[in-house]
Design an enzyme around this catalytic site. Structure first.
Site, PDB file in Angstrom:
ATOM      1  N   ARG A 203       0.797  -1.222   0.000  1.00 24.27           N
ATOM      2  CA  ARG A 203       0.000   0.000   0.000  1.00 24.27           C
ATOM      3  C   ARG A 203       0.833   1.277   0.000  1.00 24.27           C
ATOM      4  NH1 ARG A 203      -4.370   0.739   4.584  1.00 24.27           N
ATOM      5  NH2 ARG A 203      -4.877  -1.367   3.903  1.00 24.27           N
TER       6      ARG A 203
ATOM      7  N   HIS B  31      -7.715  -4.723  -7.879  1.00 31.60           N
ATOM      8  CA  HIS B  31      -7.529  -3.949  -6.638  1.00 31.60           C
ATOM      9  C   HIS B  31      -8.818  -3.957  -5.814  1.00 31.60           C
ATOM     10  CE1 HIS B  31      -4.964  -1.174  -4.427  1.00 31.60           C
ATOM     11  NE2 HIS B  31      -5.958  -0.321  -4.309  1.00 31.60           N
TER      12      HIS B  31
ATOM     13  N   TYR C 222     -17.817  11.614 -15.416  1.00 29.43           N
ATOM     14  CA  TYR C 222     -17.698  12.744 -16.348  1.00 29.43           C
ATOM     15  C   TYR C 222     -16.323  12.836 -17.002  1.00 29.43           C
ATOM     16  CZ  TYR C 222     -21.840  14.316 -13.819  1.00 29.43           C
ATOM     17  OH  TYR C 222     -23.082  14.383 -13.256  1.00 29.43           O
TER      18      TYR C 222
END
Length: 750
Positions: free
Chosen positions: A39, A85, A129
């Site tokens: 991570r 993931h 978007y």
């Protein structure tokens, strides 16, 4: 009825007793290792954390290459989350957005279309978007991934494969930087200039033993996406790169813009890395309202595409350098960019590496990638040559081959037996299309065969020679340097170097305080306050019950107030930090660490050019420069060494060349000031000798003007030099009884 949580009788059969300490240790260690490895820390080889690597891999599978059309970010995030993931979509999208922000990443890996946030700290539009595809830099990182350059491992659900590390033909770790907080360790690497990194890597190829000094000549410091000026001393930068830990001071870039008729403004065009512009302007506006920036009159944000922050000075006589220094001191116009090169070395071990160490590991990775790609290509060539060899045999015996295919029941076995072909060659002949039987095809096959044979020889040479391998890697690095060289818009260095101007700290401190008149009031019980304005009359001042005025004097908010105590200690308090005059102030013991058995002896406005005379009750004293008594901490500064019952009794400014000292025994002694030593700390020397009692008062004066005092009826007495002959003697003598008319109080002022 709710579910019964009590186990039935005999429910303890499956209870296993575990030691809490060992269970916590084991589980926390597992969590820590997961955070460190999967991570928070980047891999030194490709400079990526798992989430970024998975985004790049998913975009490659979606064929979002630099020249192709864009795809919705929601599509990319969905693929990354579903296949590779198993975390929240928000965290994946945030990582994707950052890779596209040219103010956050020096060489963006994602080419975004739509609103991807801005330097003001505004968030990107929702992923439904925005659209994205890879940049050329991302293509470099992935170059060779299909040619067995790196290992793949199963994904979390073992349905797919994901890369362990990317081939990384771009020095991404240092070029784009990284930051992350793991468990018990963190990493923070600022971005650097890729052309400089390539030069340093080429030096390491030529000389693997190159020193950090030589590397820092080529990589002089970070190259931040937002530009700015690096003002860190060279020796600090060198030490940071040697140890892998340090920090760099970065300042905003500014210039003075003349508006004509002597007026001017300061225009800030670049701000430090990772500073939000809107927050920065808000902070400066808050300080302006709080009157913490007296040299500044107004701030405006006139930014469009480029940054343009306009700072208006209070008046045209303000020094722009001083104005900026005060802003650098109080705001994020100067910021510290830390360096902590804690990375996963070889993809396995967390380690803090030096600049050379990071580049060396990247070069080793590039060598491994080159060898694996070359080996893969060699195997592919050998397979192809085998097939082409079969084709040539088929062309030389075309009629026989056709006959076998048409007439034999098992043509494959027959072909292999007749022409001594391998299984693969026979299979490829059987899979040939009729159109490839044309006359020209034989010529093409021979041409390809010769070309591949030559390439095979080259690859075998490469795999057998380390010199050739490093030469090939140098060629790749030179190509990257050419693509992102200093003359290209993306490769041009943005962060400049300069030395911070050396301004007097006192001047900067003064520039941060609004200059206003105040009256400092000190009570007998040690309460201090600063009343606004210069009060003409102190008799109207109010105090707590049982308290009264000890001393009061006029000052400015920019002044330093020196407080001397009976214990020989001196404290320094900024007049602007004293509580206002609405109440009774605050006890000095709250403001400074003053001992309970000590009292305030005196307080005055600091004058660096003045000298003080200090004397203890037992008659010891010395001179000191007033600049020596300034204390920088709450603890104060011990100047006069006194032990109870003795204490410091007198602290006064020196005027003139002679000292008159009066004891409690009403004896007076006059001697030249030159007999008194000048110390920076100590007990001092004896001023006057006493059988019992101690000192009562001291006055310094010019001998030519004579000694003056006032009695209780406010009558003034003056004794000339000749009249004082009777009392003039060596220092440390007993002196004689005071002259006629001397006040009964034993003080020079009644």
């Amino acid at each position: 009825m709710g579910k019964n949580l009590i186990p039935p009788s005999g429910g303890d059969d499956h209870v296993e007793t575990v030691d809490l300490k060992s269970a916590l240790e084991e589980r926390y260690l597992a969590y820590a290792l997961s955070t460190i490895m999967h991570r928070a820390l980047p891999d030194v080889r490709d400079g990526l954390k798992p989430v970024h690597r998975r985004i790049m891999h998913a975009m490659r599978l979606l064929r979002l290459n630099p020249g192709s059309s864009y795809a919705k970010c929601a599509r990319i995030v969905g693929d990354v989350m579903g296949k590779f993931h198993p975390h929240g979509d928000a965290s994946i999208y945030d990582a994707l957005v950052r890779l596209a922000q040219d103010f956050a990443v020096r060489y963006p890996l994602v080419d975004g279309q739509g609103n991807f946030g801005n330097i003001d700290g505004d968030n990107a539009a929702a992923m439904r978007y925005t659209e994205a595809r890879m940049t050329e830099v991302a293509s470099l990182l992935l170059e060779g991934i299909t040619e067995n350059a790196i290992d793949f491992r199963p994904t979390y659900n073992e349905e797919d494969l994901e890369p362990v590390v990317l081939p990384g033909a771009f020095p991404n770790l240092l070029a784009n930087g990284s930051s992350g907080i793991a468990v018990g360790m963190a990493t923070n690497i600022p971005p650097h200039n890729v052309a400089e990194l390539c030069d340093a890597a080429l030096l390491l190829i030529r000389n693997p033993q190159a020193s950090v000094e030589e590397l820092v000549q080529l990589v002089p410091g970070p190259d931040l996406p937002t530009g700015g000026i690096l003002v860190e001393p060279k020796e600090n930068i060198l030490e940071a790169y040697r140890t892998g830990r340090g920090a760099f001071r970065v300042r905003a870039k500014w210039e003075k813009e003349d508006l004509g008729r002597g007026t001017w403004v300061v225009v800030v065009t670049e701000i430090p890395y990772q500073v939000q512009k809107s927050r920065l302007i808000e902070k400066i506006a808050e300080l302006l309202l709080a009157k913490k920036l007296p040299l500044l009159d107004d701030i405006r944000d006139e930014s469009a595409e480029d940054i343009r922050i306009v700072l208006e000075p209070k008046n045209r006589s303000v020094d722009p350098e001083l104005l900026m220094e005060s802003l650098f001191k109080l705001t994020e116009l100067e910021n510290r960019v830390s360096l902590n090169m804690n990375v996963l070395s070889h993809g396995k071990v967390p380690n803090v590496l030096s600049l050379g160490g990071v580049l060396q590991e990247w070069l080793e990775h590039r060598k491994e990638v080159l060898l694996r790609r070359s080996q893969y290509r060699l195997e592919e060539i050998e397979k192809r040559l085998e097939i082409l060899g079969g084709y040539l045999i088929a062309y030389l015996n075309l009629d026989e081959v056709i006959r076998i295919i048409r007439e034999e029941d098992e043509p494959k076995q027959e072909l292999m037996r007749t022409f001594s072909l391998t299984d693969m060659q026979a299979e490829s002949i059987l899979n040939m299309r009729l159109r490839s039987l044309r006359k020209l095809e034989e010529f093409e096959i021979r041409k390809e065969f010769d070309g591949l044979t030559a390439e095979k020889a080259q690859l075998e040479e490469l795999l057998g020679s380390e010199i050739k391998q490093w030469k090939a890697i140098s060629g790749e690095i030179k190509k990257v340097r050419e693509t992102y060289g200093p003359e290209t818009p993306l490769g041009k260095r943005r962060t400049q170097f300069a030395e911070a101007p050396s301004h007097d700290l006192e001047d900067i401190h003064q520039a941060m305080i609004e200059r206003e008149p105040v009256t400092i009031v000190v009570s007998e019980k040690g309460w201090m306050r600063a009343m606004k304005g210069h009060l003409p009359d102190f008799s109207a001042l109010s105090f707590k019950e049982g308290d009264k005025l000890k001393l009061a004097f006029h000052a400015e908010t920019t002044d330093k107030i020196v407080v001397a105590t009976t214990g020989g200690k001196f404290f320094t308090i900024g007049a602007n930090t004293l509580p206002g005059g609405r109440g009774h102030g605050e006890p000095i013991r709250i403001m400074v660490d003053m001992d309970n058995d000590q009292d305030i002896l005196s307080a005055f406005v600091h004058d660096a050019s003045a000298k003080l005379l200090l004397a203890s009750h037992e008659g010891y004293g010395f001179m000191i420069n007033e600049s020596e008594v300034i204390a920088n901490t709450r603890k104060g500064k011990q100047i006069m060494n006194v032990k109870l019952p003795d204490e410091m009794k007198i602290c006064q400014r020196i005027t003139g060349d002679t000292i008159a000292v009066v004891g409690e025994n009403r004896k007076m002694l006059v001697f030249p000031l030159a007999e008194l030593p000048e110390l920076s700390r100590g007990k001092g020397v004896r001023l006057q000798k006493y059988k019992d009692g101690g000192i009562s008062d001291i006055r310094t004066f010019a001998i030519d003007q004579g000694l003056t005092w006032q009695d209780s009826a406010d009558r003034t007495f003056t004794r000339s030099k000749d009249e004082l002959q009777e009392w003039t003697a060596d220092r440390a003598t007993a002196g004689r009884m005071v002259p006629k008319g001397f006040p009964r109080t034993g003080k020079f002022t009644s």
